[in-house]
Design a protein around this motif. Structure first.
Motif, PDB file in Angstrom:
ATOM      1  N   THR A  33       0.834  -1.211   0.000  1.00 34.28           N
ATOM      2  CA  THR A  33       0.000   0.000   0.000  1.00 34.28           C
ATOM      3  C   THR A  33       0.864   1.253   0.000  1.00 34.28           C
ATOM      4  N   ALA A  34       2.148   1.107  -0.313  1.00 34.17           N
ATOM      5  CA  ALA A  34       3.089   2.224  -0.232  1.00 34.17           C
ATOM      6  C   ALA A  34       3.649   2.547  -1.618  1.00 34.17           C
ATOM      7  N   PRO A  35       2.972   3.409  -2.400  1.00 30.83           N
ATOM      8  CA  PRO A  35       3.423   3.716  -3.764  1.00 30.83           C
ATOM      9  C   PRO A  35       4.871   4.199  -3.878  1.00 30.83           C
ATOM     10  N   PRO A  36       5.418   4.994  -2.926  1.00 31.20           N
ATOM     11  CA  PRO A  36       6.809   5.442  -3.104  1.00 31.20           C
ATOM     12  C   PRO A  36       7.814   4.295  -3.224  1.00 31.20           C
ATOM     13  N   ILE A  37       7.506   3.151  -2.620  1.00 33.44           N
ATOM     14  CA  ILE A  37       8.394   1.995  -2.714  1.00 33.44           C
ATOM     15  C   ILE A  37       8.287   1.343  -4.088  1.00 33.44           C
ATOM     16  N   GLY A  38       7.150   1.519  -4.737  1.00 25.93           N
ATOM     17  CA  GLY A  38       6.933   0.900  -6.042  1.00 25.93           C
ATOM     18  C   GLY A  38       6.371  -0.503  -5.964  1.00 25.93           C
ATOM     19  N   ALA A  39       6.143  -1.009  -4.740  1.00 29.03           N
ATOM     20  CA  ALA A  39       5.680  -2.388  -4.584  1.00 29.03           C
ATOM     21  C   ALA A  39       4.302  -2.629  -5.194  1.00 29.03           C
TER      22      ALA A  39
ATOM     23  N   ILE B  34       9.774  -6.916  -4.264  1.00 33.60           N
ATOM     24  CA  ILE B  34       8.729  -5.954  -4.600  1.00 33.60           C
ATOM     25  C   ILE B  34       9.162  -4.528  -4.290  1.00 33.60           C
ATOM     26  N   ALA B  35      10.225  -4.398  -3.488  1.00 32.02           N
ATOM     27  CA  ALA B  35      10.798  -3.071  -3.230  1.00 32.02           C
ATOM     28  C   ALA B  35      11.838  -2.687  -4.285  1.00 32.02           C
ATOM     29  N   GLY B  36      12.023  -3.548  -5.289  1.00 34.02           N
ATOM     30  CA  GLY B  36      12.894  -3.202  -6.396  1.00 34.02           C
ATOM     31  C   GLY B  36      14.315  -3.698  -6.280  1.00 34.02           C
ATOM     32  N   ARG B  37      14.573  -4.604  -5.364  1.00 32.80           N
ATOM     33  CA  ARG B  37      15.929  -5.124  -5.170  1.00 32.80           C
ATOM     34  C   ARG B  37      16.090  -6.422  -5.964  1.00 32.80           C
ATOM     35  N   GLY B  38      16.701  -6.325  -7.139  1.00 29.74           N
ATOM     36  CA  GLY B  38      16.890  -7.488  -7.989  1.00 29.74           C
ATOM     37  C   GLY B  38      17.757  -8.551  -7.360  1.00 29.74           C
TER      38      GLY B  38
END
Length: 212
Positions: free
Chosen positions: A149-155, A190-194
């Motif tokens: 539910t946190a758009p700034p994280i991009g999840a 989901i936080a963008g850490r490949g």
């Protein structure tokens, strides 16, 4: 599985515990580890901690002013905070302990930012250093729920149309092709850490990898 969200008091308690554990962990690092790279592009361990603590003393008005200085671009505002909190490791640890109870923007939604952002950033440090941890399950479940539910994280965007299944927790969320794996790896992906993608499996893993 239950979709009941934790109440604000529960989130704040979990955020405070997470910050306390974070400070304890930082106290074990050597001077060399403080200058090591993190998973955050271009940030050392010291930079990550400066970022984590850099909003605590601002209040909402100060936060808005910082974002204005950064042209209302998250990354630029964060870089300003890192520069302003260029302190020694012990000073940063002391600040984190002094603000174990989040204030201002990090206290939003009952401490959601402090819990989710703080947990992700602790892993941003631990993973490159090869220092894993066993995250308490109640904190990790809550962080997974709130991250979505946190758009700034991009999840929310990365997880759209996928079913996330934590294989080590009683937790799943979403609909569509499954992505399965440890809860911590799901959170980081989901936080963008490949870095975490190869720890996941399932028919939706390739799509999540593309989005990450």
């Amino acid at each position: 599985m239950s979709s009941q969200e934790p109440n604000a008091d529960d989130v704040m308690t979990l955020a405070m515990r997470e910050r306390g554990d974070f400070a304890d962990f930082l106290g074990t690092l050597t001077p060399q580890q403080w200058e090591a790279p993190s998973l955050c592009d271009g940030w050392t361990v010291r930079d990550v901690i400066a970022h984590v603590i850099s909003y605590e003393e601002l209040g909402w008005a100060g936060t808005i002013k910082r974002f204005a200085r950064g042209g209302f671009v998250f990354s630029k505002a964060n870089e300003i905070g890192i520069r302003e909190y260029s302190r020694s490791p012990q000073e940063l640890i002391d600040l984190l302990r002094a603000h174990q109870r989040p204030r201002g923007v990090t206290a939003a939604r009952g401490g959601m930012i402090a819990l989710v952002d703080g947990m992700i950033h602790q892993q941003d440090i631990r993973r490159p250093l090869g220092m894993p941890r066993e995250i308490p399950h109640d904190r990790l479940r809550t962080a997974l729920r709130l991250a979505l539910t946190a758009p700034p994280i991009g999840a929310p965007k990365r997880a759209r149309g996928l079913t996330l299944v934590a294989t080590d927790l009683d937790w799943s969320r979403g609909s569509g092709p499954e992505v399965r794996g440890p809860g911590e790896a799901l959170l980081m992906a989901i936080a963008g850490r490949g870095h975490a993608i190869n720890e996941l499996s399932g028919p939706g893993q390739a799509l999540l990898a593309e989005r990450t």
